[in-house]
Design an enzyme around this catalytic site. Structure first.
Site, PDB file in Angstrom:
ATOM      1  N   ASP A  10     -82.140  57.716 -38.253  1.00 46.03           N
ATOM      2  CA  ASP A  10     -84.078  57.552 -38.788  1.00 46.03           C
ATOM      3  C   ASP A  10     -84.008  58.531 -39.793  1.00 46.03           C
ATOM      4  OD1 ASP A  10     -86.517  57.328 -38.234  1.00 46.03           O
ATOM      5  OD2 ASP A  10     -86.712  59.270 -37.315  1.00 46.03           O
ATOM      6  N   ASP A  12     -87.934  59.595 -41.405  1.00 42.87           N
ATOM      7  CA  ASP A  12     -89.020  60.688 -41.456  1.00 42.87           C
ATOM      8  C   ASP A  12     -89.154  61.179 -40.024  1.00 42.87           C
ATOM      9  OD1 ASP A  12     -90.050  58.020 -42.988  1.00 42.87           O
ATOM     10  OD2 ASP A  12     -90.269  59.664 -43.889  1.00 42.87           O
ATOM     11  N   GLY A  53     -95.045  52.127 -39.897  1.00 43.76           N
ATOM     12  CA  GLY A  53     -95.685  51.463 -40.886  1.00 43.76           C
ATOM     13  C   GLY A  53     -96.796  52.140 -41.914  1.00 43.76           C
ATOM     14  N   HIS A  83    -100.304  50.652 -50.869  1.00 45.77           N
ATOM     15  CA  HIS A  83     -99.761  51.370 -50.412  1.00 45.77           C
ATOM     16  C   HIS A  83     -98.537  51.177 -51.048  1.00 45.77           C
ATOM     17  CE1 HIS A  83     -95.272  51.208 -47.789  1.00 45.77           C
ATOM     18  NE2 HIS A  83     -96.855  51.566 -46.530  1.00 45.77           N
ATOM     19  N   THR A 125     -89.654  53.479 -42.840  1.00 44.59           N
ATOM     20  CA  THR A 125     -90.597  53.037 -44.370  1.00 44.59           C
ATOM     21  C   THR A 125     -89.407  52.081 -45.255  1.00 44.59           C
ATOM     22  OG1 THR A 125     -91.039  54.746 -45.363  1.00 44.59           O
ATOM     23  CG2 THR A 125     -88.685  55.570 -45.053  1.00 44.59           C
TER      24      THR A 125
HETATM   25  C1  XBP Z   1     -91.624  56.880 -40.079  1.00 48.22           C
HETATM   26  C2  XBP Z   1     -92.943  55.606 -40.490  1.00 48.22           C
HETATM   27  C3  XBP Z   1     -93.275  55.029 -41.257  1.00 48.22           C
HETATM   28  C4  XBP Z   1     -93.404  56.154 -42.747  1.00 48.22           C
HETATM   29  C5  XBP Z   1     -94.974  56.093 -43.715  1.00 48.22           C
HETATM   30  O1  XBP Z   1     -90.571  55.567 -40.349  1.00 48.22           O
HETATM   31  O2  XBP Z   1     -93.457  55.538 -39.551  1.00 48.22           O
HETATM   32  O3  XBP Z   1     -94.405  54.507 -41.353  1.00 48.22           O
HETATM   33  O4  XBP Z   1     -94.781  57.317 -41.676  1.00 48.22           O
HETATM   34  O5  XBP Z   1     -93.644  55.248 -44.848  1.00 48.22           O
HETATM   35  P1  XBP Z   1     -89.141  55.961 -39.243  1.00 48.22           P
HETATM   36  P2  XBP Z   1     -94.193  54.416 -44.935  1.00 48.22           P
HETATM   37  O6  XBP Z   1     -89.177  57.899 -38.559  1.00 48.22           O
HETATM   38  O7  XBP Z   1     -88.722  55.372 -38.920  1.00 48.22           O
HETATM   39  O8  XBP Z   1     -88.241  56.648 -40.841  1.00 48.22           O
HETATM   40  O9  XBP Z   1     -95.802  54.410 -46.059  1.00 48.22           O
HETATM   41  O10 XBP Z   1     -93.161  53.213 -45.903  1.00 48.22           O
HETATM   42  O11 XBP Z   1     -94.258  53.076 -43.792  1.00 48.22           O
HETATM   43 MG    MG Z   2     -89.048  58.999 -37.287  1.00 45.48          MG
END
Ligand code: XBP
Ligand code: MG
Length: 253
Positions: A10, A12, A53, A83, A125
């Site tokens: 993953d 973020d 998202g 976005h 993301t």
């Molecule tokens: C985390 C998310 C993403 C980010 C924001 O993704 O849910 O939506 O918060 O990025 P993960 P975007 O933990 O799966 O990496 O605005 O590009 O969605």
């Molecule tokens: Mg994450």
């Protein structure tokens, strides 16, 4: 359990703690550019993170926190444009080196490559955000370390649905039992377990109280040889920081 072939990360919250000081700030900058008084405070954002998202999160914000907003005719394209602006701010923040990798991430990626383990990413993301994080923390060539970067809208359903992990497995022509996933949130582990992947969790400020039922282990961080992790659930079996030997032991358990 078959031999471990690949690590699927993953992004973020896992590779880097991007949400509070990265994504959240970028959203607020985009809102200000658009002349909106939407202010995603640290607390509000923590609640909004229940929706993965960014586009979906903005719609959820309007429904839950701002139902009186005079929505434009074509809300989807309004949100999509917002976005894009947010992503431009976010990638600029990353280019300024504001968000470092979490402890141990670079060491584990390098050790995996030395030992011939395949690498992939499965994230909600956008691909642009993944590239910006990798390039600005590991250098341009790091994009080639990952055989598959499964990101964002490539699948119809985002986490907690397993789609993004299933897509990555299919592209790598691997079975879940050949791999291990690395996550940071409840939505993330629902997704990885939904794809039948053994999952290693590291928590962060936003996810420390999440339900990680089914995790192979829950850690506060991957740690380094001179700065041990704290085990929050599961058994580290004598290891004090996460390395490939420990990852293989968790995969085999
Ligand atoms: C985390 C998310 C993403 C980010 C924001 O993704 O849910 O939506 O918060 O990025 P993960 P975007 O933990 O799966 O990496 O605005 O590009 O969605
Ligand atoms: Mg994450």
């Amino acid at each position: 359990m078959p031999e471990l072939k690949a690590l699927i990360f993953d992004v973020d919250g896992t590779l880097a703690d991007t949400e509070k000081d990265g994504h959240r700030v970028a959203f607020n900058l985009a809102f200000a550019d658009a002349g909106l008084d939407w202010d995603w405070t640290v607390d509000i954002y923590g609640d909004l993170l229940s929706v993965t998202g960014g586009k979906e999160r903005m719609k959820h914000f309007l429904d839950k926190y701002n139902p009186a907003f005079d929505q434009p005719e074509d809300l989807d394209s309004y949100i999509a444009d917002m976005h894009k602006a947010k992503t431009a701010h976010y990638t600029r923040l990353l280019s300024q080196g504001l968000i470092p990798l979490r402890p141990g991430v670079k060491r584990i990626l390098n050790e995996a490559r030395e030992k011939g383990l395949r690498l992939a990413i499965a994230t909600t993301t956008t691909p642009a955000n993944v590239e910006a994080l990798l390039v600005h923390t590991l250098g341009e060539e790091s994009m080639d370390w990952f055989e598959v970067i499964a990101a964002g809208d490539i699948v119809p359903a985002k986490k907690p649905a397993p789609d993004i992990y299933d897509w990555a497995l299919e592209k790598m022509n691997l079975k879940a039992e050949d791999c291990i996933a690395f996550e940071d949130s409840h939505n993330g582990i629902l997704s990885s377990l939904g794809a039948s992947l053994t999952t290693i969790i590291t928590i962060n400020g936003y996810t420390k109280d999440h339900d990680f039922t089914g995790a192979a282990i829950v850690l506060d961080q991957y740690g380094e040889p001179d700065s041990p992790f704290t085990v929050l659930a599961g058994d580290a079996d004598g290891f004090t920081y996460l390395n490939i030997d420990m990852i293989k032991a968790l995969h085999a358990a």
